[in-house]
Design an enzyme around this catalytic site. Structure first.
Site, PDB file in Angstrom:
ATOM      1  N   ASP A   1      48.870  25.740  46.398  1.00  0.00           N
ATOM      2  CA  ASP A   1      48.248  25.222  45.828  1.00  0.00           C
ATOM      3  C   ASP A   1      47.366  24.471  46.433  1.00  0.00           C
ATOM      4  OD1 ASP A   1      46.659  24.799  43.845  1.00  0.00           O
ATOM      5  OD2 ASP A   1      47.860  24.474  41.868  1.00  0.00           O
ATOM      6  N   ASP A   2      45.777  24.505  46.578  1.00  0.00           N
ATOM      7  CA  ASP A   2      45.320  23.301  47.332  1.00  0.00           C
ATOM      8  C   ASP A   2      45.164  24.036  49.206  1.00  0.00           C
ATOM      9  OD1 ASP A   2      44.439  22.436  44.994  1.00  0.00           O
ATOM     10  OD2 ASP A   2      44.847  20.054  45.044  1.00  0.00           O
TER      11      ASP A   2
ATOM     12  N   CYS B   1      41.550  25.865  41.071  1.00  0.00           N
ATOM     13  CA  CYS B   1      42.801  26.622  40.970  1.00  0.00           C
ATOM     14  C   CYS B   1      42.732  27.649  39.703  1.00  0.00           C
ATOM     15  CB  CYS B   1      43.740  25.948  40.740  1.00  0.00           C
ATOM     16  SG  CYS B   1      43.821  24.994  39.145  1.00  0.00           S
TER      17      CYS B   1
ATOM     18  N   HIS C   1      46.455  29.792  36.045  1.00  0.00           N
ATOM     19  CA  HIS C   1      46.261  28.771  36.149  1.00  0.00           C
ATOM     20  C   HIS C   1      47.141  28.345  34.998  1.00  0.00           C
ATOM     21  CE1 HIS C   1      45.586  24.367  36.155  1.00  0.00           C
ATOM     22  NE2 HIS C   1      44.603  24.372  34.624  1.00  0.00           N
TER      23      HIS C   1
ATOM     24  N   ASP D   1      44.638  29.237  47.549  1.00  0.00           N
ATOM     25  CA  ASP D   1      43.693  29.319  46.174  1.00  0.00           C
ATOM     26  C   ASP D   1      42.294  28.577  46.995  1.00  0.00           C
ATOM     27  OD1 ASP D   1      44.712  26.557  45.261  1.00  0.00           O
ATOM     28  OD2 ASP D   1      45.445  26.721  43.812  1.00  0.00           O
ATOM     29  N   HIS D   2      42.515  27.950  47.057  1.00  0.00           N
ATOM     30  CA  HIS D   2      40.848  27.160  47.600  1.00  0.00           C
ATOM     31  C   HIS D   2      41.185  26.413  49.305  1.00  0.00           C
ATOM     32  CE1 HIS D   2      41.917  24.098  45.204  1.00  0.00           C
ATOM     33  NE2 HIS D   2      42.104  24.525  44.396  1.00  0.00           N
TER      34      HIS D   2
END
Length: 476
Positions: free
Chosen positions: A34-35, A73, A127, A318-319
């Site tokens: 994540d992130d 996300c 999510h 995810d990004h």
């Protein structure tokens, strides 16, 4: 009697043939972080300590120019796992559901499950832990069984000593902590332990496996055991060189990074103190190293069990994420730092320690894993398999990839990023263009420069055609 014997022989043959086929299928270890922006040693970020991800990169293919299709996300994961792009009606924000936006679609893990794989979800994959119904062979697992307390503060007494920032009224508690505690004090440590346990169980099964392992950090809050904070000297950490809104950029490109402002030690509006911002960067780095260590544990167990040689491993964030660039934090916008993502893939019998500058996007992941596993691709997929790049990473590839955030469509080429925003009627309201070859930090919007008129027209036409082509596809 002969007929019965023949029927039994045929049944036995089919069973053994099926088992033989399954034995030849590669497993899949699907690691989501994540992130995670490409703030890693293997991406040339020497200030970051990420030895385990770096080691994985040395054993596979690393994508230098991979991009998420939507920078938040929930939507990013729903898009990846469905193989479908976001548009004006679907995959809009963090709280979206695949099952609501594209009901009935065959998800990536469901497709593997339908083809004889045993599929397992640990940690944060979708999510919403109950999204993607029918995708998993067993109930998705998360520490404590749900998302309650996933931020996992462990030092409530020390938090009382942290004074709220001026005008700070956040609801999520402090934005970081660093307890002198073992790795399993937080969910990511527990997720790694469960992944190791699952690998030992999956190794005994006759079916090939698709094991999805989703780590939470470096998502806010930046909570990691003290030893990971101590990997970095706070005095040597610097803020980004450019922390202003880009010159000539429209107001719509900026935001108030409300995700961060929801924490009690962050002001609701206005600037943050320099030392506090450096502390946030320190926390992000510590969390990257913490998650890297958990990934290392899982990869080591894969090796120890003798499973690595027949397992496809893919790792992705995810990004991207802002760490003060443009004065922004978090994601939720159309800048390159938020759209650019890390992707590393290792597969049996494929080249090792290679990199590619080819443009790829997250809808490409689903068809690529299908091809690597020898599975037919479902008809609904909107991406392109990048498997050929694993043999020839320098071959000609996509001319552009596309990303979307709310009403903004971004096109990324090898040299430029171009974004258009649209109002409710579909009319363009704002735009921006950056030349990454001369302005990698996107400091000056050059969309209105006379010398770029032809280029802007060309890129604008590409976006129009992309939107029309994407939206004409009906997803059942």
């Amino acid at each position: 009697m002969k007929l019965k014997i023949g029927a039994v022989f045929l049944f036995v043959f089919i069973v053994f043939f099926s088992l033989a086929q399954n034995a030849q299928k590669p497993n899949v270890l699907f690691i989501a972080v994540d992130d995670l922006r490409p703030e890693l040693g293997c991406y040339g970020k020497t200030q970051i300590q990420s030895p385990n991800i770096d080691k994985l990169a040395e054993s596979g293919l690393m994508f230098n120019r991979s991009y998420c299709n939507v920078p938040v996300c929930g939507a990013s994961r729903a898009s990846i796992l469905s193989g479908i792009r976001p548009n004006r009606q679907r995959f809009l924000n963090f709280s979206c559901w695949q099952d609501q936006d594209v009901p009935g679609v065959v998800s990536l893990p469901m497709h593997f499950k339908n083809n004889g794989y045993y599929t397992v979800s640990l940690g944060k994959i979708y999510h919403h832990i109950t999204d993607g119904k029918g995708s998993w062979s067993e109930t998705p697992w998360f520490p404590e069984g749900d998302w309650q307390g996933w931020q996992a503060y462990v030092l409530p007494e020390s938090h009382k000593q942290i004074e709220p920032r001026p005008n700070g009224s956040g609801i999520n508690g402090p934005s970081f902590e660093s307890p002198d505690a073992p790795d399993h004090i937080y969910p990511d440590g527990m997720i790694a332990e469960e992944a190791i346990r699952q690998l030992n169980e999956l190794e005994k099964k006759k079916e090939p496996f698709f094991l999805a392992v989703g780590f939470l950090k470096p998502h806010l809050p930046f909570n990691a055991p003290k030893k990971y904070w101590e990997l970095y000297d706070f005095d040597n950490l610097k803020l980004p060189e450019y922390m202003q809104k880009p010159e000539n950029a429209p107001d719509v490109c900026m935001h108030n990074f409300g995700e961060l402002r929801n924490y009690t030690d962050v002001p609701d509006q206005g600037p943050m103190e320099e030392e506090f911002m450096r502390k946030l960067i320190h926390g992000y780095y510590a969390c990257v190293s913490y998650t890297d260590a958990q990934i290392g544990k899982v990869l080591d167990e894969l090796e120890n069990l003798g499973l690595a040689e027949n397992t496809i491993v893919i790792l992705w964030g995810d990004h991207g994420w802002h760490l003060g660039e443009h004065g922004l934090w978090c994601k939720h916008c159309n800048f390159e730092k938020v759209l650019h993502t890390p992707v590393i893939v290792r597969a049996p019998d494929k080249k090792q320690n290679i990199k590619t500058d080819a443009l790829v996007e997250y809808v490409d992941i689903y068809p690529s894993l299908c091809e690597l596993a020898g599975l037919e691709k479902p008809f609904h997929l909107q991406g392109k398999s990048f498997v050929p790049l694993m043999e020839n990473p320098d071959q000609p590839w996509k001319e552009e990839v596309y990303c979307r955030w709310i009403k903004g469509e971004t096109l990324v080429t090898q040299t430029h990023t171009y974004t258009e925003w649209f109002d409710d009627s579909g009319k363009m309201s704002d735009r921006m263009l950056y030349d990454l070859t001369t302005d990698a930090e996107e400091k000056a919007n050059i969309s209105e420069n006379k010398e770029n008129k032809t280029l802007v027209q060309q890129l604008s036409e590409k976006i129009k055609k992309h939107i029309a082509k994407r939206d004409e596809i009906i997803i059942p």
